[in-house]
Scaffold this motif. Structure first.
Motif, PDB file in Angstrom:
ATOM      1  N   ASP A 281      71.162 -18.668  45.262  1.00  0.00           N
ATOM      2  CA  ASP A 281      70.743 -17.299  45.598  1.00  0.00           C
ATOM      3  C   ASP A 281      69.771 -16.744  44.558  1.00  0.00           C
ATOM      4  O   ASP A 281      68.797 -16.063  44.904  1.00  0.00           O
ATOM      5  N   ALA A 282      70.060 -17.005  43.290  1.00  0.00           N
ATOM      6  CA  ALA A 282      69.195 -16.490  42.223  1.00  0.00           C
ATOM      7  C   ALA A 282      67.788 -17.064  42.325  1.00  0.00           C
ATOM      8  O   ALA A 282      66.794 -16.347  42.117  1.00  0.00           O
ATOM      9  N   ILE A 283      67.685 -18.348  42.651  1.00  0.00           N
ATOM     10  CA  ILE A 283      66.368 -18.963  42.826  1.00  0.00           C
ATOM     11  C   ILE A 283      65.629 -18.308  43.987  1.00  0.00           C
ATOM     12  O   ILE A 283      64.427 -18.010  43.903  1.00  0.00           O
ATOM     13  N   GLY A 284      66.351 -18.077  45.080  1.00  0.00           N
ATOM     14  CA  GLY A 284      65.724 -17.436  46.237  1.00  0.00           C
ATOM     15  C   GLY A 284      65.231 -16.032  45.926  1.00  0.00           C
ATOM     16  O   GLY A 284      64.134 -15.639  46.342  1.00  0.00           O
ATOM     17  N   LEU A 285      66.017 -15.268  45.187  1.00  0.00           N
ATOM     18  CA  LEU A 285      65.602 -13.912  44.821  1.00  0.00           C
ATOM     19  C   LEU A 285      64.400 -13.942  43.879  1.00  0.00           C
ATOM     20  O   LEU A 285      63.503 -13.088  43.968  1.00  0.00           O
ATOM     21  N   ALA A 286      64.365 -14.919  42.983  1.00  0.00           N
ATOM     22  CA  ALA A 286      63.242 -15.029  42.047  1.00  0.00           C
ATOM     23  C   ALA A 286      61.942 -15.368  42.758  1.00  0.00           C
ATOM     24  O   ALA A 286      60.853 -15.045  42.262  1.00  0.00           O
ATOM     25  N   GLU A 287      62.044 -15.976  43.917  1.00  0.00           N
ATOM     26  CA  GLU A 287      60.843 -16.338  44.671  1.00  0.00           C
ATOM     27  C   GLU A 287      60.381 -15.226  45.608  1.00  0.00           C
ATOM     28  O   GLU A 287      59.358 -15.365  46.285  1.00  0.00           O
ATOM     29  N   GLY A 288      61.119 -14.122  45.653  1.00  0.00           N
ATOM     30  CA  GLY A 288      60.745 -13.005  46.519  1.00  0.00           C
ATOM     31  C   GLY A 288      59.459 -12.341  46.057  1.00  0.00           C
ATOM     32  O   GLY A 288      59.116 -12.352  44.870  1.00  0.00           O
ATOM     33  N   THR A 289      58.746 -11.729  46.997  1.00  0.00           N
ATOM     34  CA  THR A 289      57.463 -11.086  46.690  1.00  0.00           C
ATOM     35  C   THR A 289      57.549  -9.566  46.710  1.00  0.00           C
ATOM     36  O   THR A 289      56.582  -8.889  46.355  1.00  0.00           O
ATOM     37  N   THR A 290      58.668  -9.022  47.146  1.00  0.00           N
ATOM     38  CA  THR A 290      58.860  -7.570  47.148  1.00  0.00           C
ATOM     39  C   THR A 290      60.136  -7.238  46.383  1.00  0.00           C
ATOM     40  O   THR A 290      61.083  -8.027  46.374  1.00  0.00           O
ATOM     41  N   LEU A 291      60.145  -6.074  45.782  1.00  0.00           N
ATOM     42  CA  LEU A 291      61.280  -5.643  44.970  1.00  0.00           C
ATOM     43  C   LEU A 291      62.038  -4.534  45.683  1.00  0.00           C
ATOM     44  O   LEU A 291      61.516  -3.437  45.874  1.00  0.00           O
ATOM     45  N   PRO A 292      63.279  -4.784  46.080  1.00  0.00           N
ATOM     46  CA  PRO A 292      64.071  -3.714  46.704  1.00  0.00           C
ATOM     47  C   PRO A 292      64.677  -2.803  45.639  1.00  0.00           C
ATOM     48  O   PRO A 292      64.699  -3.139  44.460  1.00  0.00           O
ATOM     49  N   GLY A 293      65.182  -1.653  46.085  1.00  0.00           N
ATOM     50  CA  GLY A 293      65.900  -0.773  45.179  1.00  0.00           C
ATOM     51  C   GLY A 293      64.989   0.020  44.252  1.00  0.00           C
ATOM     52  O   GLY A 293      63.771  -0.156  44.220  1.00  0.00           O
ATOM     53  N   GLU A 294      65.636   0.909  43.486  1.00  0.00           N
ATOM     54  CA  GLU A 294      64.914   1.775  42.562  1.00  0.00           C
ATOM     55  C   GLU A 294      65.594   1.746  41.195  1.00  0.00           C
ATOM     56  O   GLU A 294      66.795   1.509  41.091  1.00  0.00           O
ATOM     57  N   CYS A 295      64.832   1.991  40.157  1.00  0.00           N
ATOM     58  CA  CYS A 295      65.369   2.127  38.803  1.00  0.00           C
ATOM     59  C   CYS A 295      64.346   2.881  37.957  1.00  0.00           C
ATOM     60  O   CYS A 295      63.277   3.259  38.464  1.00  0.00           O
ATOM     61  N   LYS A 296      64.653   3.107  36.708  1.00  0.00           N
ATOM     62  CA  LYS A 296      63.740   3.871  35.859  1.00  0.00           C
ATOM     63  C   LYS A 296      62.426   3.139  35.598  1.00  0.00           C
ATOM     64  O   LYS A 296      61.428   3.770  35.237  1.00  0.00           O
ATOM     65  N   TYR A 297      62.421   1.825  35.809  1.00  0.00           N
ATOM     66  CA  TYR A 297      61.196   1.064  35.569  1.00  0.00           C
ATOM     67  C   TYR A 297      60.242   1.085  36.765  1.00  0.00           C
ATOM     68  O   TYR A 297      59.123   0.607  36.655  1.00  0.00           O
ATOM     69  N   THR A 298      60.692   1.614  37.909  1.00  0.00           N
ATOM     70  CA  THR A 298      59.841   1.611  39.103  1.00  0.00           C
ATOM     71  C   THR A 298      59.285   2.996  39.421  1.00  0.00           C
ATOM     72  O   THR A 298      58.743   3.213  40.493  1.00  0.00           O
ATOM     73  N   LYS A 299      59.409   3.936  38.484  1.00  0.00           N
ATOM     74  CA  LYS A 299      58.924   5.286  38.707  1.00  0.00           C
ATOM     75  C   LYS A 299      57.633   5.528  37.923  1.00  0.00           C
ATOM     76  O   LYS A 299      57.485   5.046  36.808  1.00  0.00           O
ATOM     77  N   LEU A 300      56.765   6.313  38.522  1.00  0.00           N
ATOM     78  CA  LEU A 300      55.524   6.686  37.862  1.00  0.00           C
ATOM     79  C   LEU A 300      55.818   7.732  36.804  1.00  0.00           C
ATOM     80  O   LEU A 300      56.574   8.677  37.029  1.00  0.00           O
ATOM     81  N   GLU A 301      55.251   7.587  35.645  1.00  0.00           N
ATOM     82  CA  GLU A 301      55.462   8.559  34.560  1.00  0.00           C
ATOM     83  C   GLU A 301      54.543   9.767  34.749  1.00  0.00           C
ATOM     84  O   GLU A 301      53.471   9.664  35.287  1.00  0.00           O
TER      85      GLU A 301
END
Length: 301
Positions: A281-301
């Motif tokens: 599963d981890a290998i499959g997720l690492a090969e993904g091209t889109t990032l689901p979810g939100e966190c502090k690193y995905t917000k515009l400052e």
């Protein structure tokens, strides 16, 4: 009314009627039904003519004015879309190596549990094993905790696996102490008590023969938990090794020891299967091209 106000013939014939007489006559007429009705009509008409309608004088309710929405800077709004996508892709590139390292460590967990029925090295101190166990589930000190914000199902499954591995380590330790307490060894072989107990658990978990003693014409081989010691030129087995081997072969587990063995075997099978699946599963997720979810690193400052 004219007839009522007209002086009677008797009065006109003599002196004119006094004011008192006129007032009395007028009162009699006013209190008669026709007069009363007429007076009421006059009073109502006067009131209606001079009174201002209440609805014309009352102020109109004020309507709150809602401010118009501020105009959005359309060029800035259009530019934020590509910037946000760029930020998300940059964070995805940060998480991909973390997932790949996870895959390698999870594969190592599956390999170890299949080989020995546990993950850490029994020869190491328990505190050292605790540190190693934590490192196997944390690929990055900062970003490993962020995986739950984007891959929640994977993170939950990984945490369940960590708890199962921890339970396996703890039960393995308890089972070792239990068997050690039930062994019968002479004083000269006391230093081999743990070796005998671990050899028994190896055999109990079907991970190896546990302990063997092979005699040859030119010597003998003593094997405990996969470690081979060969002796050439003598067929006389060392006393401590002979005593340890005899304790191993003569030990009969009771119900408590047998229950621990079955529990350890069953959990080991589940850990191996889940670790292998999560690695994939981890290998499959690492090969993904889109990032689901939100966190502090995905917000515009």
């Amino acid at each position: 009314m004219a007839r009522a106000m007209r002086p009677s013939k008797r009065a006109s014939a003599g002196r004119p009627a006094s004011a008192k007489t006129l007032f009395v006559r007028w009162s009699r007429w006013a209190w008669s039904w026709p007069g009363a009705i007429l007076l009421v009509a006059i009073a109502v008409g006067a009131a209606m003519s001079y009174a201002t309608p209440w609805w014309s004088a009352s102020p109109k309710p004020e309507v709150a004015k809602v401010p118009a929405p501020a105009r959005v800077d359309e060029p800035a709004q259009a530019a934020s879309g590509p910037r946000l996508a760029e930020v998300r892709q940059a964070h995805l590139r940060q998480l991909q190596p973390v997932l790949r390292t996870d895959a390698e460590k999870l594969s190592e967990i599956a390999r170890r549990i299949r080989a020995a029925g546990r993950v850490t090295d029994i020869h190491k101190d328990r505190s050292d094993n605790a540190v190693e166990l934590k490192s196997l589930f944390v690929s990055d000190r900062v970003l490993s905790g962020d995986l739950q914000n984007h891959y929640s199902e994977y993170a939950r499954a990984k945490e369940r696996l960590r708890r199962n591995v921890s339970d396996q380590e703890e039960e393995f330790h308890k089972a070792t102490l239990l068997v050690m307490g039930k062994l019968s060894l002479p004083a000269g072989a006391e230093h081999r008590r743990q070796e005998v107990a671990l050899s028994f658990l190896e055999k109990c978990l079907e991970k190896g023969p546990g302990m063997t003693l092979i005699m040859r014409p030119d010597g003998y081989q003593y094997t405990a938990r996969g470690r081979l010691r060969g002796y050439d030129g003598t067929t006389v087995v060392a006393e401590d090794e002979r005593a340890a081997f005899e304790a191993f072969t003569s030990f009969l587990p009771d119900a408590d020891v047998a229950a621990h063995c079955e529990s350890l075997k069953k959990r080991a099978v589940g850990i191996a299967a889940n670790a292998k699946k999560l690695s994939t599963d981890a290998i499959g997720l690492a090969e993904g091209t889109t990032l689901p979810g939100e966190c502090k690193y995905t917000k515009l400052e």
